[in-house]
Structure formats: C-alpha cells, structure tokens
Design a protein around this motif. Structure first.
Motif, PDB file in Angstrom:
ATOM      1  N   VAL A  13       0.877  -1.213  -0.219  1.00  0.00           N
ATOM      2  CA  VAL A  13      -0.113   0.185   0.521  1.00  0.00           C
ATOM      3  C   VAL A  13       0.667   1.354   0.224  1.00  0.00           C
ATOM      4  CG1 VAL A  13      -1.727   1.453   1.630  1.00  0.00           C
ATOM      5  CG2 VAL A  13      -1.534  -1.130   1.026  1.00  0.00           C
ATOM      6  N   GLY A  42     -11.843  10.251  -5.669  1.00  0.00           N
ATOM      7  CA  GLY A  42     -10.041  10.130  -5.415  1.00  0.00           C
ATOM      8  C   GLY A  42     -10.169   9.615  -3.705  1.00  0.00           C
ATOM      9  N   VAL A  46     -14.614   6.191  -3.541  1.00  0.00           N
ATOM     10  CA  VAL A  46     -13.110   6.177  -4.259  1.00  0.00           C
ATOM     11  C   VAL A  46     -13.180   6.844  -5.869  1.00  0.00           C
ATOM     12  CG1 VAL A  46     -12.241   3.786  -5.552  1.00  0.00           C
ATOM     13  CG2 VAL A  46     -12.972   3.592  -3.046  1.00  0.00           C
ATOM     14  N   PRO A  65      -9.851  14.468  -3.827  1.00  0.00           N
ATOM     15  CA  PRO A  65      -8.527  14.048  -4.039  1.00  0.00           C
ATOM     16  C   PRO A  65      -7.188  13.271  -3.173  1.00  0.00           C
ATOM     17  CG  PRO A  65      -9.234  14.465  -5.973  1.00  0.00           C
ATOM     18  CD  PRO A  65      -9.423  15.215  -5.212  1.00  0.00           C
ATOM     19  N   GLY A  66      -7.904  11.810  -2.790  1.00  0.00           N
ATOM     20  CA  GLY A  66      -6.680  11.794  -1.890  1.00  0.00           C
ATOM     21  C   GLY A  66      -6.996  11.330   0.241  1.00  0.00           C
ATOM     22  N   ARG A  96     -11.937  -1.854  -8.100  1.00  0.00           N
ATOM     23  CA  ARG A  96     -10.999  -0.639  -8.128  1.00  0.00           C
ATOM     24  C   ARG A  96      -9.873  -0.281  -7.002  1.00  0.00           C
ATOM     25  NH1 ARG A  96     -13.056   5.408 -10.148  1.00  0.00           N
ATOM     26  NH2 ARG A  96     -11.063   5.710  -9.696  1.00  0.00           N
ATOM     27  N   ARG A 116      -8.625   6.672  -1.398  1.00  0.00           N
ATOM     28  CA  ARG A 116      -7.773   5.704  -1.379  1.00  0.00           C
ATOM     29  C   ARG A 116      -8.132   4.737  -0.170  1.00  0.00           C
ATOM     30  NH1 ARG A 116      -9.045   6.274  -5.823  1.00  0.00           N
ATOM     31  NH2 ARG A 116      -7.614   5.985  -7.237  1.00  0.00           N
ATOM     32  N   TYR A 174      -8.627   0.171  -3.540  1.00  0.00           N
ATOM     33  CA  TYR A 174      -8.889   1.542  -2.390  1.00  0.00           C
ATOM     34  C   TYR A 174      -8.653   0.501  -0.667  1.00  0.00           C
ATOM     35  CZ  TYR A 174     -13.531  -0.483   0.088  1.00  0.00           C
ATOM     36  OH  TYR A 174     -13.959  -1.560   0.737  1.00  0.00           O
ATOM     37  N   CYS A 175      -8.124   1.099   0.328  1.00  0.00           N
ATOM     38  CA  CYS A 175      -8.026   0.116   1.593  1.00  0.00           C
ATOM     39  C   CYS A 175      -8.841   1.042   2.463  1.00  0.00           C
ATOM     40  CB  CYS A 175      -6.145   0.763   2.135  1.00  0.00           C
ATOM     41  SG  CYS A 175      -5.017   0.170   1.343  1.00  0.00           S
ATOM     42  N   TRP A 215      -1.016   7.191   0.654  1.00  0.00           N
ATOM     43  CA  TRP A 215      -2.569   7.295   0.905  1.00  0.00           C
ATOM     44  C   TRP A 215      -2.485   7.128   2.653  1.00  0.00           C
ATOM     45  CZ3 TRP A 215      -4.669   2.204  -2.383  1.00  0.00           C
ATOM     46  CH2 TRP A 215      -4.251   2.315  -3.193  1.00  0.00           C
TER      47      TRP A 215
END
Length: 254
Positions: A85, A164, A161, A126-127, A205, A166, A207-208, A89
């Motif tokens: 990872v 943006g 997601v 995003p982020g 997609r 993550r 993602y965590c 993120w």
C-alpha cells in the motif's frame, strides 16, 4: 500553532467486542533469566527483560484492509498486499462524515454521504481520507459492538473511491453491514450481491479500508485535520494493524 494528537484506535485485547480470541503468552522479568540461560543474580534486581507472544488475527483491533483482502485481482491487476500500500495513501487530510442517523443493519447510501458533506459545506478532494461516523464505537466492550451498526454499500464505497478516496475508515466492527443482516438477505433472496458488496467493490478499483476506529466525536470539526494510518508491514498479507491518529493544528493559547 500547537499540534494535538487524537488516538482514533481501539486497544488490542481479548473481549466480547472481538469475534476471535487474543491469546497472550508472557515471559515475565523474573522468568526471563532462565530462558536466556542465565541466573537472576546476573541481572540488576534479579530481573531480565520481558517478552510476549501474541496470537491474533490481522483483523483484530483497529486495522487496515488492503486490496488483497477483497480478492486476488483489483482493477484488472494483481491485488496489492498490505505491505504494498503506498505510504502516501496513509497520511492525508481527513474528513468526518456524519451518518449517525442510519440505523443498525442498514446500508449507508451515496445520498447519505452527499447530504452529510453538504451540511459541512465540504467537497471531497482526491486523496482525502473519509472517516464514516456511525457512533457504533460507543458499544466497544460489548457483544453488541459486533452486530449493532450500519454499513457501507457498493454504491457509497464507489462514490467515495471515484472521487479520489484511497483509504476509507469506519468506527464500526466491520465496513459492510453486520454479517447477520447480509446473511438474512442472502437466504431470503438468493442474491449473492448482498454479501460484502463494499469489500468486493475493491476488486473493481483499489482502495483500503480502516475498521474499528473510535472517538470520532473528539475531532474538533468535520475537516481541517490530518490522518496518519500507517499499517504494520506484514509481507504479502491482506490486512495489518494500524494505530490511527488524527493530527489537529490549533492556535497557541493566548
């Protein structure tokens, strides 16, 4: 400016809020000399250094799920394990999304998220690390913690997601609805799409997700803070424990 740290993690311990046991084998200070092939008198006060062996799952306590947890493939490529990872993120601006009105066992919709963010006049960037505030952490320490919470849906997870996110966190035992709620729907309908839909979106997609957060009520506002959530570097595994901390910058006292 003064920096304040808020611990958003639950402790790792054996108890009714965990579905699996936590076993601790202690080598205490008094027994440690013999384990090292030495005598108590070889150490000051007759005590050596202690050690503990802990047996638990990677999903015990506050932890991060990696794409590999959801399936072998994510976004058309081999799913990343927890040690893969990106660190970027795991340290980013946070935003608390208040969905405390959603009842236990019910799915959190994209409209719920949109409405909560609109009330805070905040647009997701995003982020950002969204923190889903259900209020379920008030049940920590009881068996009800494992069952009495709402959960994310495929729709709401995708909504975040696609904008943006993550890493997404939740202050409940699990990210999806409780197991009994999903299982009941599956047995009634035969539709396997009701089984862990938010998790399985991660096959589409990457993602965590952070599960078992706590104390989101202690954040001074819905945004304006950072989140640090670096997972332990367990090679090749689907999840790892994380000490999740909110970092709040506040003006110095006058």
């Amino acid at each position: 400016m003064r920096r304040r740290l808020i611990d958003l993690s639950v402790p790792v311990l054996d108890g009714p809020s965990e579905a699996t046991p936590v076993e601790v084998s202690l080598l205490d200070h008094a027994a440690a000399p013999a384990a090292l092939g030495l005598r108590p008198e070889d150490f000051p006060e007759g005590e050596a250094i202690s050690n503990e062996t802990v047996t638990l799952t990677t999903h015990t306590g506050t932890h991060m799920d990696a794409p590999l947890h959801y399936g072998l493939v994510s976004g058309g490529r081999p799913a990343d394990a927890i040690d893969q990872v990106p660190l970027e993120w795991c340290f980013a601006p946070g935003v608390r999304i208040d969905v405390r009105h959603v009842p236990p066992g019910v799915g959190i919709t994209a409209a719920d998220l949109e409405d909560a963010l609109a009330k805070e006049s905040y647009e997701l960037r995003p982020g950002d690390i969204p923190l889903i505030w259900t209020g379920a952490d008030r049940l920590w320490g009881t068996e009800a913690y494992r069952t009495d919470h709402p959960g994310m849906t495929r729709e709401s997870t995708a909504w975040l997601v696609e904008r943006g996110a993550r890493v997404i966190g939740i202050d409940a035992w699990g990210f999806d609805r409780p197991f009994a709620s999903m299982l009941g729907d599956y047995r009634a309908s035969g539709d396997n799409g009701v089984l862990w839909p938010a998790h399985l979106y991660g096959r589409e997609r990457a993602y965590c997700q952070l599960e078992k957060l706590a104390r989101l009520d202690e954040l001074p506002a819905a945004h304006g803070f950072a989140v640090a959530c670096f997972p332990v570097r367990l090679a090749g595994l689907g999840a790892a424990w994380s000490r999740v901390v909110a970092i709040v910058e506040e003006p110095d006292a006058a």
